[in-house]
Design a protein around this motif. Structure first.
Motif, mmCIF file in Angstrom:
data_model
loop_
_atom_site.group_PDB
_atom_site.id
_atom_site.type_symbol
_atom_site.label_atom_id
_atom_site.label_comp_id
_atom_site.label_asym_id
_atom_site.label_seq_id
_atom_site.Cartn_x
_atom_site.Cartn_y
_atom_site.Cartn_z
ATOM 1 N N GLU A 114 -37.305 39.060 67.145
ATOM 2 C CA GLU A 114 -38.624 38.440 67.156
ATOM 3 C C GLU A 114 -38.622 37.051 66.525
ATOM 4 O OE1 GLU A 114 -41.465 41.231 65.557
ATOM 5 O OE2 GLU A 114 -40.521 42.890 66.621
ATOM 6 N N ASN A 115 -37.494 36.374 66.639
ATOM 7 C CA ASN A 115 -37.428 34.975 66.228
ATOM 8 C C ASN A 115 -37.764 34.081 67.421
ATOM 9 O OD1 ASN A 115 -36.117 35.448 63.456
ATOM 10 N ND2 ASN A 115 -34.739 36.538 64.856
ATOM 11 N N ALA A 116 -38.110 32.827 67.150
ATOM 12 C CA ALA A 116 -38.517 31.937 68.234
ATOM 13 C C ALA A 116 -38.043 30.513 67.974
ATOM 14 C CB ALA A 116 -40.034 31.944 68.393
ATOM 15 N N SER A 120 -33.920 25.928 73.014
ATOM 16 C CA SER A 120 -33.050 27.042 73.397
ATOM 17 C C SER A 120 -32.557 27.807 72.179
ATOM 18 C CB SER A 120 -31.862 26.522 74.211
ATOM 19 O OG SER A 120 -31.071 25.639 73.441
ATOM 20 N N GLY A 121 -32.044 29.013 72.435
ATOM 21 C CA GLY A 121 -31.490 29.827 71.368
ATOM 22 C C GLY A 121 -32.547 30.495 70.519
ATOM 23 N N GLY A 122 -33.300 31.411 71.115
ATOM 24 C CA GLY A 122 -34.328 32.097 70.342
ATOM 25 C C GLY A 122 -33.767 32.901 69.192
ATOM 26 N N GLY A 123 -32.671 33.645 69.446
ATOM 27 C CA GLY A 123 -32.037 34.411 68.386
ATOM 28 C C GLY A 123 -30.989 33.611 67.647
ATOM 29 N N LEU A 124 -29.979 33.108 68.390
ATOM 30 C CA LEU A 124 -28.878 32.356 67.793
ATOM 31 C C LEU A 124 -28.577 31.136 68.649
ATOM 32 C CD1 LEU A 124 -27.918 35.689 67.822
ATOM 33 C CD2 LEU A 124 -26.390 34.747 66.110
ATOM 34 N N HIS A 125 -28.250 30.033 67.983
ATOM 35 C CA HIS A 125 -27.888 28.812 68.690
ATOM 36 C C HIS A 125 -26.633 28.225 68.064
ATOM 37 C CE1 HIS A 125 -28.044 24.563 69.953
ATOM 38 N NE2 HIS A 125 -28.712 25.013 70.998
ATOM 39 N N GLN A 126 -25.648 27.941 68.897
ATOM 40 C CA GLN A 126 -24.437 27.222 68.513
ATOM 41 C C GLN A 126 -23.792 27.846 67.273
ATOM 42 O OE1 GLN A 126 -24.999 22.986 68.852
ATOM 43 N NE2 GLN A 126 -22.976 22.523 68.014
ATOM 44 N N SER A 127 -23.664 29.167 67.282
ATOM 45 C CA SER A 127 -22.981 29.888 66.210
ATOM 46 C C SER A 127 -21.667 30.398 66.778
ATOM 47 C CB SER A 127 -23.866 31.025 65.697
ATOM 48 O OG SER A 127 -25.022 30.492 65.074
ATOM 49 N N ASP A 128 -20.556 29.888 66.266
ATOM 50 C CA ASP A 128 -19.277 29.980 66.973
ATOM 51 C C ASP A 128 -18.279 30.956 66.366
ATOM 52 O OD1 ASP A 128 -20.304 28.089 68.666
ATOM 53 O OD2 ASP A 128 -19.313 26.395 67.697
ATOM 54 N N GLY A 129 -18.672 31.723 65.368
ATOM 55 C CA GLY A 129 -17.790 32.758 64.840
ATOM 56 C C GLY A 129 -17.928 34.050 65.623
ATOM 57 N N LEU A 130 -17.302 35.118 65.138
ATOM 58 C CA LEU A 130 -17.417 36.436 65.752
ATOM 59 C C LEU A 130 -18.819 36.982 65.513
ATOM 60 C CD1 LEU A 130 -16.253 39.014 67.075
ATOM 61 C CD2 LEU A 130 -15.411 39.667 64.791
ATOM 62 N N GLU A 132 -20.832 40.317 66.075
ATOM 63 C CA GLU A 132 -20.374 41.684 66.352
ATOM 64 C C GLU A 132 -21.336 42.723 65.782
ATOM 65 O OE1 GLU A 132 -16.053 43.615 66.003
ATOM 66 O OE2 GLU A 132 -16.913 43.127 64.039
ATOM 67 N N ARG A 133 -21.660 43.732 66.608
ATOM 68 C CA ARG A 133 -22.391 44.930 66.194
ATOM 69 C C ARG A 133 -23.769 44.599 65.634
ATOM 70 N NH1 ARG A 133 -18.409 48.051 62.364
ATOM 71 N NH2 ARG A 133 -20.125 49.534 62.348
ATOM 72 N N ASN A 134 -24.418 43.612 66.213
ATOM 73 C CA ASN A 134 -25.786 43.262 65.839
ATOM 74 C C ASN A 134 -26.778 43.855 66.833
ATOM 75 O OD1 ASN A 134 -25.214 41.067 63.656
ATOM 76 N ND2 ASN A 134 -23.928 40.480 65.388
ATOM 77 N N TRP A 135 -27.997 44.025 66.362
ATOM 78 C CA TRP A 135 -29.124 44.380 67.225
ATOM 79 C C TRP A 135 -29.923 43.092 67.430
ATOM 80 C CZ3 TRP A 135 -30.674 49.179 69.305
ATOM 81 C CH2 TRP A 135 -31.938 49.180 69.903
ATOM 82 N N ILE A 136 -29.913 42.564 68.645
ATOM 83 C CA ILE A 136 -30.522 41.269 68.958
ATOM 84 C C ILE A 136 -31.627 41.541 69.967
ATOM 85 C CG2 ILE A 136 -30.104 38.950 69.852
ATOM 86 C CD1 ILE A 136 -27.118 39.354 69.056
ATOM 87 N N SER A 137 -32.876 41.444 69.543
ATOM 88 C CA SER A 137 -33.959 41.895 70.423
ATOM 89 C C SER A 137 -35.213 41.045 70.280
ATOM 90 C CB SER A 137 -34.314 43.356 70.116
ATOM 91 O OG SER A 137 -34.931 43.480 68.848
ATOM 92 N N GLY A 138 -35.912 40.911 71.388
ATOM 93 C CA GLY A 138 -37.258 40.362 71.400
ATOM 94 C C GLY A 138 -37.396 38.947 70.884
ATOM 95 N N ASN A 139 -36.353 38.137 71.010
ATOM 96 C CA ASN A 139 -36.436 36.743 70.585
ATOM 97 C C ASN A 139 -37.004 35.886 71.718
ATOM 98 O OD1 ASN A 139 -34.938 37.001 67.909
ATOM 99 N ND2 ASN A 139 -33.471 37.899 69.340
ATOM 100 N N TRP A 140 -37.439 34.681 71.366
ATOM 101 C CA TRP A 140 -38.139 33.829 72.330
ATOM 102 C C TRP A 140 -37.631 32.402 72.228
ATOM 103 C CZ3 TRP A 140 -41.158 33.805 76.453
ATOM 104 C CH2 TRP A 140 -41.848 32.643 76.778
ATOM 105 N N ALA A 141 -37.495 31.746 73.360
ATOM 106 C CA ALA A 141 -37.170 30.314 73.394
ATOM 107 C C ALA A 141 -38.195 29.634 74.282
ATOM 108 C CB ALA A 141 -35.759 30.090 73.928
ATOM 109 N N GLY A 142 -38.817 28.567 73.783
ATOM 110 C CA GLY A 142 -39.930 27.948 74.494
ATOM 111 C C GLY A 142 -39.482 26.882 75.464
ATOM 112 N N GLY A 143 -40.390 25.997 75.800
ATOM 113 C CA GLY A 143 -40.121 24.975 76.797
ATOM 114 C C GLY A 143 -40.575 25.430 78.170
ATOM 115 N N CYS A 144 -40.269 24.612 79.178
ATOM 116 C CA CYS A 144 -40.672 24.942 80.550
ATOM 117 C C CYS A 144 -40.020 26.227 81.033
ATOM 118 C CB CYS A 144 -40.317 23.789 81.487
ATOM 119 S SG CYS A 144 -41.236 22.272 81.128
ATOM 120 N N ALA A 145 -38.796 26.476 80.593
ATOM 121 C CA ALA A 145 -38.133 27.742 80.867
ATOM 122 C C ALA A 145 -37.435 28.181 79.586
ATOM 123 C CB ALA A 145 -37.121 27.603 82.001
ATOM 124 N N SER A 146 -37.234 29.474 79.473
ATOM 125 C CA SER A 146 -36.732 30.046 78.222
ATOM 126 C C SER A 146 -35.224 30.229 78.310
ATOM 127 C CB SER A 146 -37.423 31.377 77.965
ATOM 128 O OG SER A 146 -38.821 31.198 77.883
#
Length: 274
Positions: A114-116, A120-130, A132-146
């Motif tokens: 539920e991050n926004a 781009s990148g509602g949940g994560l942006h430009q994070s380049d490590g491993l 793993e085993r995360n629950w990634i849900s219901g995030n939002w990215a705005g603009g003309c398209a998500s």
């Protein structure tokens, strides 16, 4: 600039809330010690990292909630050591990375929901490590398209995550420009019914051993300018590729205690033994 451990006190933890910064790091900035068991909530900054910025110690077992940044990284920005078992929820970045941005260390066993972000990148942006085993849900990215509702421009390996419950009505993608290996993830109950929508957009690295099921996109589009997957279970798949199948994965409980599949937090995506 904190150099010592910021740890829980008598099991309660520190509460770091309601702070603001004209630059980076609304809650914490430049901390090199471990950060464990704290509530970091409702902080803001005019730069990057509404909750935390440039913290290079391990960040473990914290609740990082409802922070905001005028630039990137609503929850965390440029925290490059391990980020483990945190609740990262409800954070907002005006530009990139609602939950995390440019965090290049190990990101494991977090709830990132539920991050926004304004771009781009509602949940994560430009994070380049491993990642793993995360629950990634219901995030939002705005603009003309998500673009990159869940993840954008993440170039490390994405392994064994559940990515679910992302929704857009104007097009976009769940993964955007992710060039690291995408392995053994469960990608389910994401809804992007707009004309210009896919689950994966411009992801050219290896996509393998994933379950991609019960997602809603325009005309069942899953991949756009991305590598053909292999050894994946993909609903209604007829696009070829080595070892791909389209049999029902038989989740233990795909609609949870509320009998509603699209509210995915109570769903059990383990595979049934049958």
């Amino acid at each position: 600039h904190c150099l010592t451990v910021i740890d829980s006190i008598a099991g309660w933890g520190n509460t770091i809330t309601g702070n603001s910064a004209d630059g980076d790091g609304g809650g914490l900035c430049g901390c090199s010690g471990e950060i464990r068991g704290n509530l970091i909530a409702q902080n803001s900054c005019k730069g990057c990292g509404g909750g935390l910025a440039f913290c290079q110690g391990a960040i473990e077992d914290n609740a990082i909630l409802d922070n905001s940044a005028d630039r990137d990284g609503g929850g965390l920005y440029s925290c490059d050591r391990s980020v483990l078992r945190n609740q990262i929820r409800g954070n907002h970045a005006r530009k990139y990375g609602g939950g995390l941005a440019e965090c290049d260390g190990l990101i494991r066993q977090n709830t990132i929901s539920e991050n926004a972000s304004g771009s781009s990148g509602g949940g994560l942006h430009q994070s380049d490590g491993l990642i793993e085993r995360n629950w990634i849900s219901g995030n939002w990215a705005g603009g003309c398209a998500s673009w990159g509702l869940g993840l954008a421009y993440c170039d490390g390996t994405l392994r064994s995550n559940v990515i679910c419950g992302h929704r857009s009505y104007s097009g976009g993608s769940v993964f955007d420009e992710c060039s690291g290996r995408i392995r053994e993830n469960t990608i389910v109950h994401n809804s992007l019914p707009g004309d210009w929508s896919w689950i994966f957009s411009s992801c050219w690295a290896d996509i393998a051993n994933c379950i991609i099921w019960d997602n809603l996109t325009y005309q069942a589009r899953t991949f756009y300018e991305s590598r053909t997957p292999r050894n994946c279970c993909i609903q209604d798949w007829d696009g070829g590729g080595e070892g791909n199948i389209s049999e029902d994965p038989l989740f233990v409980d795909s609609d949870g205690s509320d009998d509603e599949a699209w509210t995915c937090e109570d769903n059990d995506y383990r595979l049934s033994p049958e």
